[in-house]
Design a protein around this motif. Structure first.
Motif, mmCIF file in Angstrom:
data_model
loop_
_atom_site.group_PDB
_atom_site.id
_atom_site.type_symbol
_atom_site.label_atom_id
_atom_site.label_comp_id
_atom_site.label_asym_id
_atom_site.label_seq_id
_atom_site.Cartn_x
_atom_site.Cartn_y
_atom_site.Cartn_z
ATOM 1 N N LEU A 108 0.849 -1.193 0.000
ATOM 2 C CA LEU A 108 0.000 0.000 0.000
ATOM 3 C C LEU A 108 0.886 1.245 0.000
ATOM 4 C CD1 LEU A 108 -2.564 -1.338 2.572
ATOM 5 C CD2 LEU A 108 -2.991 -0.887 0.147
ATOM 6 N N PRO A 109 0.418 2.323 -0.628
ATOM 7 C CA PRO A 109 1.249 3.528 -0.651
ATOM 8 C C PRO A 109 1.373 4.137 0.746
ATOM 9 C CG PRO A 109 -0.893 3.935 -1.673
ATOM 10 C CD PRO A 109 -0.857 2.486 -1.333
ATOM 11 N N GLN A 110 2.426 4.886 0.955
ATOM 12 C CA GLN A 110 2.608 5.612 2.220
ATOM 13 C C GLN A 110 1.453 6.584 2.392
ATOM 14 O OE1 GLN A 110 5.463 5.877 4.372
ATOM 15 N NE2 GLN A 110 6.260 4.018 3.445
ATOM 16 N N LEU A 111 0.911 6.630 3.584
ATOM 17 C CA LEU A 111 -0.152 7.613 3.838
ATOM 18 C C LEU A 111 0.476 8.998 3.959
ATOM 19 C CD1 LEU A 111 -2.439 5.720 6.333
ATOM 20 C CD2 LEU A 111 -2.912 6.313 3.959
ATOM 21 N N GLY A 112 -0.335 10.020 3.715
ATOM 22 C CA GLY A 112 0.132 11.375 3.946
ATOM 23 C C GLY A 112 0.896 11.968 2.779
ATOM 24 N N THR A 113 0.896 11.290 1.643
ATOM 25 C CA THR A 113 1.586 11.861 0.486
ATOM 26 C C THR A 113 0.663 12.819 -0.271
ATOM 27 O OG1 THR A 113 0.879 9.991 -0.852
ATOM 28 C CG2 THR A 113 3.079 9.859 0.110
ATOM 29 N N GLY A 114 -0.610 12.846 0.146
ATOM 30 C CA GLY A 114 -1.558 13.725 -0.532
ATOM 31 C C GLY A 114 -2.145 13.099 -1.784
ATOM 32 N N SER A 115 -1.729 11.888 -2.091
ATOM 33 C CA SER A 115 -2.264 11.244 -3.291
ATOM 34 C C SER A 115 -3.691 10.774 -3.026
ATOM 35 C CB SER A 115 -1.395 10.050 -3.678
ATOM 36 O OG SER A 115 -2.110 9.208 -4.558
ATOM 37 N N PRO A 116 -4.609 11.020 -3.975
ATOM 38 C CA PRO A 116 -5.987 10.545 -3.780
ATOM 39 C C PRO A 116 -6.112 9.037 -4.046
ATOM 40 C CG PRO A 116 -5.801 11.668 -5.903
ATOM 41 C CD PRO A 116 -4.456 11.770 -5.245
ATOM 42 N N PHE A 117 -5.056 8.398 -4.565
ATOM 43 C CA PHE A 117 -5.175 7.007 -5.009
ATOM 44 C C PHE A 117 -4.652 6.045 -3.946
ATOM 45 C CE2 PHE A 117 -4.323 9.696 -8.786
ATOM 46 C CZ PHE A 117 -5.623 9.734 -9.235
ATOM 47 N N VAL A 118 -5.287 6.115 -2.761
ATOM 48 C CA VAL A 118 -4.762 5.315 -1.648
ATOM 49 C C VAL A 118 -5.028 3.824 -1.841
ATOM 50 C CG1 VAL A 118 -4.809 7.145 0.056
ATOM 51 C CG2 VAL A 118 -6.864 5.772 -0.351
ATOM 52 N N ARG A 119 -5.882 3.482 -2.806
ATOM 53 C CA ARG A 119 -6.168 2.065 -3.045
ATOM 54 C C ARG A 119 -5.258 1.456 -4.096
ATOM 55 N NH1 ARG A 119 -10.587 0.150 -0.747
ATOM 56 N NH2 ARG A 119 -11.754 1.701 0.398
ATOM 57 N N ASP A 120 -4.500 2.301 -4.751
ATOM 58 C CA ASP A 120 -3.598 1.783 -5.790
ATOM 59 C C ASP A 120 -2.418 1.065 -5.155
ATOM 60 O OD1 ASP A 120 -4.938 2.473 -8.025
ATOM 61 O OD2 ASP A 120 -3.750 4.249 -8.490
ATOM 62 N N PRO A 121 -1.933 0.038 -5.833
ATOM 63 C CA PRO A 121 -0.725 -0.620 -5.328
ATOM 64 C C PRO A 121 0.480 0.272 -5.583
ATOM 65 C CG PRO A 121 -1.290 -1.494 -7.487
ATOM 66 C CD PRO A 121 -2.379 -0.520 -7.117
ATOM 67 N N GLU A 122 1.497 0.090 -4.776
ATOM 68 C CA GLU A 122 2.746 0.791 -5.038
ATOM 69 C C GLU A 122 3.835 -0.283 -5.172
ATOM 70 O OE1 GLU A 122 3.794 4.676 -3.031
ATOM 71 O OE2 GLU A 122 5.218 3.302 -2.083
ATOM 72 N N VAL A 123 4.559 -0.235 -6.280
ATOM 73 C CA VAL A 123 5.620 -1.224 -6.459
ATOM 74 C C VAL A 123 6.773 -0.834 -5.552
ATOM 75 C CG1 VAL A 123 7.199 -2.335 -8.062
ATOM 76 C CG2 VAL A 123 4.911 -1.663 -8.837
ATOM 77 N N LYS A 124 7.102 -1.728 -4.623
ATOM 78 C CA LYS A 124 8.160 -1.435 -3.652
ATOM 79 C C LYS A 124 9.505 -1.946 -4.156
ATOM 80 C CE LYS A 124 5.017 -0.146 -0.581
ATOM 81 N NZ LYS A 124 4.851 1.243 -0.140
#
Ligand code: ATP
Ligand code: MG
Length: 389
Positions: A108-124
């Motif tokens: 899951l993306p880091q919270l607090g980045t301001g991105s509206p796409f909190v459900r999108d996967p983030e490639v780590k």
């Protein structure tokens, strides 16, 4: 061919490593994780088409796809990995001997980045290697968060300047035939996988409507171009085999093509009927069997064919004919069959044409986690090494 698939943290597949054969038959009770395995292979394929985020979104987003149980170690991540060759299926190109591997880790993306796409996967993290394991010297491209590097023709690491899309794989984000040719090779291999899952046969199914007669070596996933696919199989020399398969399933019936060039439909002449029946008139099971025949007798076999529950709505009497089709397909390409039906598995066991390298994987569940039946301890788990984090 694909030797090993590894999945971690995806639904009930908390930690699963499977070795695949020329034909791999996966069975298990309801809820054991069969469809999850099928979907995890789809996700690997999606990495090669730029559809990773979209595919996860379709199934409810990453948060729902992540293993909901207790983690044994590490953060909550979804990891997928695949190891290809060496070794080849009969009749395939010699360059199939190339061994390579690919592994992806999303979270899951880091919270607090301001991105509206909190459900999108983030490639780590992501790793592409040549050879049979991700040894540091065999790694050809690597991603750690936003940082991407690849080995150039002189084997020196080059930092890739452009920031990749955090939701998509390097396989589509690092397209550079000079800097990273092996990444392209891996992408093309994964892109050449093909999936069929519950093709519709209801009254309004696309397969019941006609299609334009155009050269169609690959049946569409929804079966809408069945007539064109049948015409193409016949045109390219597969007509006898197709007729034999239909006769095996429906003795005395003859498959034909009717309609016009713009609106061609398959038709079946059946014993006792005065006229052939069109696709719109066929029973669900008959139509489904014809769809499987067109999909599996494709004149352009994929690198890997994955079929989910092909037995759905087929009468048990048809299962030996379906098994025969699957066995024949597995002689031309690597096939994974995910099946509910013990009778199909038995029929595959009884078919004389199944490749020697056929594996049967029975899935079960323990404490919410998918396990492979018959594995007593860690020694029974096929070798798999995730790249270092
Ligand atoms: N995020 C999750 N974490 C853990 N388990 C999950 C998660 N999401 C779904 N599951 C469970 O995973 C199990 C496997 O589901 P799956 O659909 O793969 O089963 P299946 O073997 O295809 O079953 P069926 O034969 O009924 O189609 C189900 O019991 C489901 O409830
Ligand atoms: Mg299922």
């Amino acid at each position: 061919m694909i030797r090993t698939v590894a999945v971690e943290g995806y639904r009930s597949l908390h930690d699963l490593v499977l070795e695949l054969g020329a034909l791999t038959v996966v069975t298990g009770g309801n809820g054991s994780g069969k469809s999850s395995l099928y979907r995890s292979l789809r996700l690997l394929h999606a990495c090669s088409t730029g559809a990773l985020a979209g595919t996860l979104a379709q199934e409810g987003g990453l948060a729902s796809a992540l293993w909901a149980g207790q983690r044994r170690r590490g953060p909550v991540r979804l990891r997928l990995g695949v190891q290809h060759g060496p070794g080849h299926v009969r009749g395939r190109l010699a360059d199939d001997d190339v061994a390579f591997g690919y592994a992806l880790e999303v979270g899951l993306p880091q919270l607090g980045t301001g991105s509206p796409f909190v459900r999108d996967p983030e490639v780590k993290a992501e790793t592409v290697w040549v050879g049979d394991a991700p040894r540091p010297r065999d790694v050809v491209a690597e991603r750690r968060g936003p940082s991407v590097r690849a080995r150039d023709a002189d084997d020196a690491w080059v930092q890739v300047p452009r920031d990749p899309d955090p939701t998509e794989s390097l396989l589509t984000e690092l397209v550079d035939p000079l800097l990273a040719p092996q990444v392209l090779l891996v992408r093309e291999r994964l892109r050449a996988w093909r999936f069929y899952d519950h093709v519709r046969t209801d009254a309004d199914a696309p397969a019941r409507r006609g299609s334009v007669l155009t050269r169609t070596p690959v049946l569409a996933a929804d079966g809408r171009d069945l007539a064109a696919a049948v015409a193409t199989i016949r045109h390219l020399g597969g007509g006898d085999q197709l007729a034999e398969v239909v006769d095996r399933a429906f003795p005395g019936s003859v498959l034909g093509l009717g309609g016009t060039d713009e609106h061609a439909t398959v038709s079946m002449t059946q014993d006792g009927l005065q006229r052939p029946l069109s696709a719109a008139e066929l029973s669900d099971g008959t139509l489904r069997f014809l769809l499987w025949a067109a999909a599996l007798l494709t004149p352009r076999p994929p690198a890997l064919m994955v079929v989910n529950e092909p037995e759905t709505s087929l009468h048990p009497d048809l299962l030996p004919a379906l098994a025969h089709l699957l066995a024949a397909a597995a002689r031309r390409t690597q096939v994974v069959v995910v099946s509910h039906a013990p009778a199909l598995v038995d029929a595959l066991g009884a078919d004389a044409d199944v490749p020697a390298d056929t594996r049967h994987v029975a899935l079960g569940k323990e404490l919410g986690e998918t396990v492979v039946a018959g594995r007593e301890g860690p020694l029974d788990v096929p070798a798999w090494h995730w790249p270092g984090r």
